[in-house]
Design a protein around this motif. Sequence first.
Motif, PDB file in Angstrom:
ATOM      1  N   LYS A  53       0.873  -1.174   0.000  1.00 22.31           N
ATOM      2  CA  LYS A  53       0.000   0.000   0.000  1.00 22.31           C
ATOM      3  C   LYS A  53       0.909   1.223   0.000  1.00 22.31           C
ATOM      4  O   LYS A  53       1.935   1.224   0.692  1.00 22.31           O
ATOM      5  N   TYR A  54       0.532   2.237  -0.752  1.00 19.10           N
ATOM      6  CA  TYR A  54       1.367   3.441  -0.775  1.00 19.10           C
ATOM      7  C   TYR A  54       0.555   4.666  -1.139  1.00 19.10           C
ATOM      8  O   TYR A  54      -0.510   4.561  -1.756  1.00 19.10           O
ATOM      9  N   GLU A  55       1.066   5.802  -0.716  1.00 19.41           N
ATOM     10  CA  GLU A  55       0.503   7.099  -1.072  1.00 19.41           C
ATOM     11  C   GLU A  55       1.669   8.008  -1.436  1.00 19.41           C
ATOM     12  O   GLU A  55       2.667   8.038  -0.723  1.00 19.41           O
ATOM     13  N   SER A  56       1.524   8.728  -2.518  1.00 24.32           N
ATOM     14  CA  SER A  56       2.588   9.643  -2.933  1.00 24.32           C
ATOM     15  C   SER A  56       2.054  11.062  -2.962  1.00 24.32           C
ATOM     16  O   SER A  56       0.869  11.288  -3.185  1.00 24.32           O
ATOM     17  N   ARG A  57       2.944  11.992  -2.712  1.00 24.37           N
ATOM     18  CA  ARG A  57       2.588  13.404  -2.790  1.00 24.37           C
ATOM     19  C   ARG A  57       3.853  14.204  -3.084  1.00 24.37           C
ATOM     20  O   ARG A  57       4.959  13.761  -2.812  1.00 24.37           O
ATOM     21  N   ILE A  58       3.621  15.389  -3.646  1.00 25.30           N
ATOM     22  CA  ILE A  58       4.727  16.323  -3.863  1.00 25.30           C
ATOM     23  C   ILE A  58       4.587  17.410  -2.799  1.00 25.30           C
ATOM     24  O   ILE A  58       3.566  18.099  -2.743  1.00 25.30           O
ATOM     25  N   ARG A  59       5.583  17.509  -1.951  1.00 24.90           N
ATOM     26  CA  ARG A  59       5.548  18.503  -0.878  1.00 24.90           C
ATOM     27  C   ARG A  59       5.750  19.906  -1.444  1.00 24.90           C
ATOM     28  O   ARG A  59       6.159  20.077  -2.600  1.00 24.90           O
ATOM     29  N   ASP A  60       5.479  20.906  -0.636  1.00 25.60           N
ATOM     30  CA  ASP A  60       5.648  22.304  -1.057  1.00 25.60           C
ATOM     31  C   ASP A  60       7.076  22.608  -1.490  1.00 25.60           C
ATOM     32  O   ASP A  60       7.300  23.484  -2.321  1.00 25.60           O
ATOM     33  N   ASP A  61       8.049  21.872  -0.937  1.00 21.28           N
ATOM     34  CA  ASP A  61       9.449  22.117  -1.299  1.00 21.28           C
ATOM     35  C   ASP A  61       9.875  21.325  -2.541  1.00 21.28           C
ATOM     36  O   ASP A  61      11.044  21.318  -2.908  1.00 21.28           O
ATOM     37  N   GLY A  62       8.911  20.635  -3.204  1.00 19.92           N
ATOM     38  CA  GLY A  62       9.191  19.910  -4.426  1.00 19.92           C
ATOM     39  C   GLY A  62       9.660  18.483  -4.237  1.00 19.92           C
ATOM     40  O   GLY A  62       9.833  17.748  -5.202  1.00 19.92           O
ATOM     41  N   VAL A  63       9.854  18.074  -2.995  1.00 19.64           N
ATOM     42  CA  VAL A  63      10.288  16.709  -2.716  1.00 19.64           C
ATOM     43  C   VAL A  63       9.112  15.747  -2.883  1.00 19.64           C
ATOM     44  O   VAL A  63       8.001  16.033  -2.432  1.00 19.64           O
ATOM     45  N   VAL A  64       9.360  14.646  -3.551  1.00 20.66           N
ATOM     46  CA  VAL A  64       8.366  13.589  -3.675  1.00 20.66           C
ATOM     47  C   VAL A  64       8.470  12.707  -2.435  1.00 20.66           C
ATOM     48  O   VAL A  64       9.552  12.196  -2.129  1.00 20.66           O
ATOM     49  N   GLU A  65       7.342  12.577  -1.727  1.00 19.20           N
ATOM     50  CA  GLU A  65       7.303  11.775  -0.497  1.00 19.20           C
ATOM     51  C   GLU A  65       6.318  10.642  -0.707  1.00 19.20           C
ATOM     52  O   GLU A  65       5.176  10.885  -1.105  1.00 19.20           O
ATOM     53  N   ILE A  66       6.772   9.428  -0.440  1.00 20.32           N
ATOM     54  CA  ILE A  66       5.925   8.251  -0.637  1.00 20.32           C
ATOM     55  C   ILE A  66       5.901   7.455   0.654  1.00 20.32           C
ATOM     56  O   ILE A  66       6.955   7.038   1.155  1.00 20.32           O
ATOM     57  N   ASP A  67       4.698   7.271   1.184  1.00 20.30           N
ATOM     58  CA  ASP A  67       4.501   6.404   2.350  1.00 20.30           C
ATOM     59  C   ASP A  67       4.179   5.015   1.831  1.00 20.30           C
ATOM     60  O   ASP A  67       3.225   4.835   1.079  1.00 20.30           O
ATOM     61  N   ILE A  68       4.966   4.039   2.245  1.00 22.74           N
ATOM     62  CA  ILE A  68       4.782   2.658   1.792  1.00 22.74           C
ATOM     63  C   ILE A  68       4.547   1.783   3.006  1.00 22.74           C
ATOM     64  O   ILE A  68       5.282   1.871   3.998  1.00 22.74           O
ATOM     65  N   VAL A  69       3.525   0.921   2.923  1.00 25.96           N
ATOM     66  CA  VAL A  69       3.214  -0.003   4.007  1.00 25.96           C
ATOM     67  C   VAL A  69       3.198  -1.424   3.452  1.00 25.96           C
ATOM     68  O   VAL A  69       2.644  -1.677   2.383  1.00 25.96           O
ATOM     69  N   ASN A  70       3.808  -2.320   4.214  1.00 25.82           N
ATOM     70  CA  ASN A  70       3.765  -3.736   3.879  1.00 25.82           C
ATOM     71  C   ASN A  70       2.572  -4.331   4.623  1.00 25.82           C
ATOM     72  O   ASN A  70       2.638  -4.527   5.819  1.00 25.82           O
ATOM     73  N   PRO A  71       1.445  -4.552   3.935  1.00 28.25           N
ATOM     74  CA  PRO A  71       0.223  -4.991   4.641  1.00 28.25           C
ATOM     75  C   PRO A  71       0.322  -6.387   5.235  1.00 28.25           C
ATOM     76  O   PRO A  71       1.129  -7.167   4.894  1.00 28.25           O
TER      77      PRO A  71
END
Length: 71
Positions: A53-71
Amino acid sequence: MKKTVDARGLEPPQPFELVMDALADLPKGEGLVLLLDRMPHPLFRILDRDGYKYESRIRDDGVVEIDIVNP
């Protein structure tokens, strides 16, 4: 607290190798945060294929942040 894999500033394939190593050690039910300079579209296909499972977003500073979970 989630482990953070900071792969910003690295050239391919180093970010991919770092996250694959981190995922190999990620216990079920736990997650990590991946920081990158760009969206890793090939990684998304692998995460989908392997059931993460994962969610990605582009932060205000331009960094791509991805939260990844091993279900």
